[in-house]
Design an enzyme around this catalytic site. Structure first.
Site, PDB file in Angstrom:
ATOM      1  N   CYS A 394     -34.825  -4.013   2.638  1.00 41.54           N
ATOM      2  CA  CYS A 394     -33.739  -5.213   3.020  1.00 41.54           C
ATOM      3  C   CYS A 394     -32.276  -4.372   2.904  1.00 41.54           C
ATOM      4  CB  CYS A 394     -34.070  -6.245   2.333  1.00 41.54           C
ATOM      5  SG  CYS A 394     -35.801  -7.038   2.779  1.00 41.54           S
ATOM      6  N   TYR A 424     -35.330  15.642  -5.810  1.00 45.10           N
ATOM      7  CA  TYR A 424     -34.506  14.533  -6.173  1.00 45.10           C
ATOM      8  C   TYR A 424     -35.119  13.283  -5.048  1.00 45.10           C
ATOM      9  CZ  TYR A 424     -31.860  17.863  -8.607  1.00 45.10           C
ATOM     10  OH  TYR A 424     -31.424  18.778  -9.509  1.00 45.10           O
TER      11      TYR A 424
END
Ligand SMILES: *Cc1c(COP(=O)(O)O)cnc(C)c1O
Length: 467
Positions: A394, A424
């Site tokens: 969202c 990462y």
């Protein structure tokens, strides 16, 4: 960042929308070999194959999304660094991605290992990684973390503050331990991908400044400490660096510091670590140096500086993380929705939503990092169309790949693979929106080995101890 651009800042030419560097591919099924792991190719049925296995077969087994790690590629890159830097110690930077299996591979390939937390240290020790080949990093190591490292007998602790030096001394005094220490210094170089900036002031949290004399103060403090053996100086100038200019400045300044220390104390420090940060290709626009190129440049720089200060070449080390694990791994997602959006220029951009996003790769949102992607479950004869691969979270900034050409017939149920997702990505993954983190599965010669299993909702809910 190479291609920092805001959403919508695209080329005005309707026939080729997208950033300047992104070319409409002649063949949308072709893979740019510089982006994909060694064993990855498009098989005769059109699906991507990696580690001797079609990704469709892998996904049927692992579920979606998943990180598929090409073990042979990881080992080959580790070995390339070891060979190119023969005579130097190569520390794999575990923070890029570390599991017990990874630690074992790193040991088998005869690399050293950097950890920067108690968790990474525990992982390495559980894997049986030899403690004396571990370097311990961090600007705020707790007493517990330092004690764990000292008790295990880590090869070196890279100290980052006077508080930490005091903490180490107290622990050693209390338990009869002894610490081998490097002092992390800031040489006044900041490297960003294609350029570096030499700065006088160093307004950041890591290291002791050379310029204002703090580095020398820390070194002298360690030198006179009965609990500590100072072995050398450490510098790490940044990440995703493509040329050796920044390392050259760092080597010059750190070796001058070592010469000054020798002149002040009469002691020649044996070790110098130039850190990591070697860049990889995330898109076709990136062209990283090979370990051989890096090695010959760095060796030349260090030899020159040693001569200039009439000192022997120190025992050298480097710390690549991303450059070893980054290219080994593709993230594979399943397409859920496909939505064309009209742009002001009259062009269209197709938003391809997948079943992951910023929770499994925060780098585009955090650093405006660029990635690439390919249709993974089939080939297509449809024409290429400019797409943006987005996640399911969202947030408007939940973008995985800003701009990439994918076939115009891309549809729900298709698989999309994002290369160079090994560093990462899982290491920085979160549970945003209560999303369980995807598994990391190694592929090698047609078989799968789970390194990290998929997190489940039960795993997440187990932490929620409320009513
Ligand atoms: C992050 C880090 C590395 C590794 O950086 P990469 O970009 O993954 O090569 C090496 N050394 C130190 C001290 C680091 O903080």
């Amino acid at each position: 960042m190479t291609h920092m651009h805001v959403a919508g800042a695209i080329h005005a030419d309707v026939s080729s929308p997208g950033p300047q560097w992104l070319e409409r591919p002649a063949d949308v099924n072709a893979l740019d070999a510089s982006l994909w792991s060694d064993t990855t190719f498009r098989g005769s049925d059109g699906a991507l194959v990696t580690g001797g296995m079609p990704v469709t077969t892998a996904l049927a087994e692992t579920g979606s999304p998943v990180y598929l790690l090409d073990e042979a590629d990881f080992r080959r890159r580790a070995r390339d660094f070891r060979t190119a830097f023969a005579g130097w110690d190569v520390y794999y930077a575990g923070k890029a991605f570390l599991t017990r299996t990874i630690a074992r591979w790193v040991a088998e390939e005869e690399l050293f290992l950097d950890v920067c937390s108690g968790g990474e240290l525990r992982t390495a020790l559980l894997a049986g990684f030899p403690a004396e080949r571990i370097g311990m990093h961090g600007n705020n190591k707790s007493s517990d973390e330092l004690a764990a490292g000292l008790q295990a007998g880590v090869g070196r602790i890279i100290v980052d503050s006077l508080d930490e030096i005091g903490r180490i001394e107290r622990l050693c005094e209390l338990h009869g331990w002894h610490a081998r220490v490097m002092v992390r210094v800031t040489p006044g170089v900041e490297a960003h991908t294609h350029e570096y900036i030499a700065t006088a002031h160093e307004d950041q949290k890591f290291g002791f400044s050379i310029t204002n004399g703090q580095a020398m103060v820390a070194m002298v403090r360690c030198h006179y400490s009965p609990q500590i053996t100072l072995i050398g100086v450490h510098s790490h100038i940044g990440s995703q660096i493509f040329d050796t200019g920044g390392f050259e400045v760092a080597a010059r300044r750190t070796m001058k510091l070592m010469a000054q220390f020798r002149d002040a104390t009469g002691e020649l420090l044996p070790d110098l670590d130039l850190g990591g940060g070697f860049g990889i290709a995330y898109t076709s626009d990136d062209s990283p140096s090979t370990p051989d190129e890096l090695s010959s440049n760095l060796r030349e720089i260090v030899a020159l500086e040693a001569r200039a200060h009439s000192m022997p070449v120190p025992r050298m080390s480097i710390e690549p993380g991303r450059a070893i694990v980054g290219p080994s791994t593709m993230a594979v997602y399943t397409v859920g929705t496909v939505k064309p959006v009209d742009l002001e220029s009259g062009a269209q951009r197709v938003y391809v939503s997948v079943d992951g996003g910023m929770s499994d790769n925060i780098r585009p949102a955090l650093y405006a990092a660029e990635y690439s992607a390919a249709l993974a479950n089939r080939a297509s004869h449809a024409s290429p169309v400019l797409c943006r691969v987005v996640g399911k979270h969202c947030e408007g900034g939940d973008i995985l790949v800003h701009d990439v050409f994918l076939p115009s017939d891309i549809r729900p149920g298709d698989l999309v693979a994002v290369p160079a997702s090994g560093a990462y990505s899982r290491a920085m993954a979160s549970n945003y929106n209560h999303t369980p983190r995807p598994p990391v599965v190694a592929v090698r010669e047609g078989s799968l080995t789970t390194l990290l299993r998929r997190e489940t909702l039960d795993d997440l809910l187990a932490l929620d101890v409320g009513e």
